[in-house]
Write a protein that holds these residues in place. Structure first.
Motif, PDB file in Angstrom:
ATOM      1  N   GLY A  69       0.888  -1.015   0.054  1.00 19.54           N
ATOM      2  CA  GLY A  69       0.046   0.020  -0.042  1.00 19.54           C
ATOM      3  C   GLY A  69       0.846   1.344  -0.074  1.00 19.54           C
ATOM      4  O   GLY A  69       1.845   1.336  -0.936  1.00 19.54           O
ATOM      5  N   ASP A  70       0.931   2.197   0.787  1.00 18.43           N
ATOM      6  CA  ASP A  70       1.496   3.183   1.306  1.00 18.43           C
ATOM      7  C   ASP A  70       3.030   2.746   1.467  1.00 18.43           C
ATOM      8  O   ASP A  70       4.197   3.305   1.402  1.00 18.43           O
ATOM      9  CB  ASP A  70       1.299   4.300   2.234  1.00 18.43           C
ATOM     10  CG  ASP A  70      -0.063   4.715   1.804  1.00 18.43           C
ATOM     11  OD1 ASP A  70      -0.439   4.927   0.689  1.00 18.43           O
ATOM     12  OD2 ASP A  70      -0.819   5.291   2.754  1.00 18.43           O
ATOM     13  N   ARG A  71       3.125   1.462   2.261  1.00 15.65           N
ATOM     14  CA  ARG A  71       4.372   0.722   2.580  1.00 15.65           C
ATOM     15  C   ARG A  71       4.306  -0.548   2.168  1.00 15.65           C
ATOM     16  O   ARG A  71       3.071  -1.180   2.137  1.00 15.65           O
ATOM     17  CB  ARG A  71       4.679   0.917   4.060  1.00 15.65           C
ATOM     18  CG  ARG A  71       4.713   2.528   4.691  1.00 15.65           C
ATOM     19  CD  ARG A  71       4.825   2.743   6.125  1.00 15.65           C
ATOM     20  NE  ARG A  71       5.987   1.924   6.702  1.00 15.65           N
ATOM     21  CZ  ARG A  71       7.174   2.645   6.746  1.00 15.65           C
ATOM     22  NH1 ARG A  71       7.363   3.998   6.116  1.00 15.65           N
ATOM     23  NH2 ARG A  71       8.320   2.002   7.357  1.00 15.65           N
ATOM     24  N   PRO A 147       9.504   1.613   3.689  1.00 11.33           N
ATOM     25  CA  PRO A 147       8.835   2.751   2.935  1.00 11.33           C
ATOM     26  C   PRO A 147       8.787   2.104   1.456  1.00 11.33           C
ATOM     27  O   PRO A 147       9.642   1.331   1.033  1.00 11.33           O
ATOM     28  CB  PRO A 147       9.699   3.758   3.017  1.00 11.33           C
ATOM     29  CG  PRO A 147      11.006   3.470   3.405  1.00 11.33           C
ATOM     30  CD  PRO A 147      10.537   2.165   4.549  1.00 11.33           C
ATOM     31  N   SER A 151       5.886   7.547  -0.997  1.00 12.44           N
ATOM     32  CA  SER A 151       4.852   7.246   0.098  1.00 12.44           C
ATOM     33  C   SER A 151       5.177   8.180   1.101  1.00 12.44           C
ATOM     34  O   SER A 151       4.553   8.611   2.191  1.00 12.44           O
ATOM     35  CB  SER A 151       5.277   6.094   0.957  1.00 12.44           C
ATOM     36  OG  SER A 151       6.486   6.035   1.593  1.00 12.44           O
ATOM     37  N   SER A 153       7.648   8.776   3.174  1.00 15.31           N
ATOM     38  CA  SER A 153       8.313   8.484   4.555  1.00 15.31           C
ATOM     39  C   SER A 153       9.408   7.457   3.860  1.00 15.31           C
ATOM     40  O   SER A 153       9.809   6.742   4.829  1.00 15.31           O
ATOM     41  CB  SER A 153       7.455   7.698   5.455  1.00 15.31           C
ATOM     42  OG  SER A 153       7.083   6.533   4.887  1.00 15.31           O
TER      43      SER A 153
END
Length: 157
Positions: A69-71, A147, A151, A153
């Protein structure tokens, strides 16, 4: 995207889990410099799960889940009940066989120390590490994330 699989709690299958983790992480876009970290961390977490199953005489499968997903997130779940919870009644019961109780206590302390060392190693490898459990089945889940590009991050170490 999510990839899930389970394996028999045997050391021979930890290598396969490590290889799958590195492959899925690479396809997800985890920075090349972090792939060895992913591989090693998943290997440590899977080894911990295998040992928890072995020490408790469980044949249940070790569950692995990778999600993107985001990570990039890796979750390794065992079904091994906490030794302290399982043995607490036996140790403090005051029933005959004092030597057996002392030996149980020593085994629990050794097992707990081994798990703590593994978690310290994981903490050194992975910035984002969460261990939850025991859950309703008595098991624990080791969740780790890294990460992905974009993302917001992405910190490479």
């Amino acid at each position: 995207m999510t990839v899930r699989f389970a394996f028999t709690p045997a050391a021979a299958y930890v290598r396969a889990a490590r290889l799958v983790a590195a492959d899925v992480a690479a396809h997800a876009g985890v920075a090349t410099g972090l792939l060895d970290e992913v591989r090693q961390a998943v290997g440590e977490a899977c080894t911990r799960a295998v040992l928890r199953h072995r020490d408790r005489g469980l044949e249940d499968l070790v569950r692995v889940e990778f999600s993107i997903g985001d990570r990039f997130i890796a979750k390794i779940t065992d079904n091994a009940q906490d030794l302290r919870a399982r043995s607490s009644g036996r140790i403090g019961a005051g029933v005959g066989g004092g030597d057996a109780r002392a030996n149980d206590h020593d085994a629990i302390e050794e097992d707990t120390l081994s798990e703590e060392i593994t978690l310290i190693v994981l903490g050194g490898l992975v910035e984002d590490l969460v261990v939850t459990g025991p859950d309703g089945n008595g098991g624990t889940t080791v969740s780790m994330s890294w990460p992905l590009p974009g993302s917001g991050s992405a910190t490479d170490h």
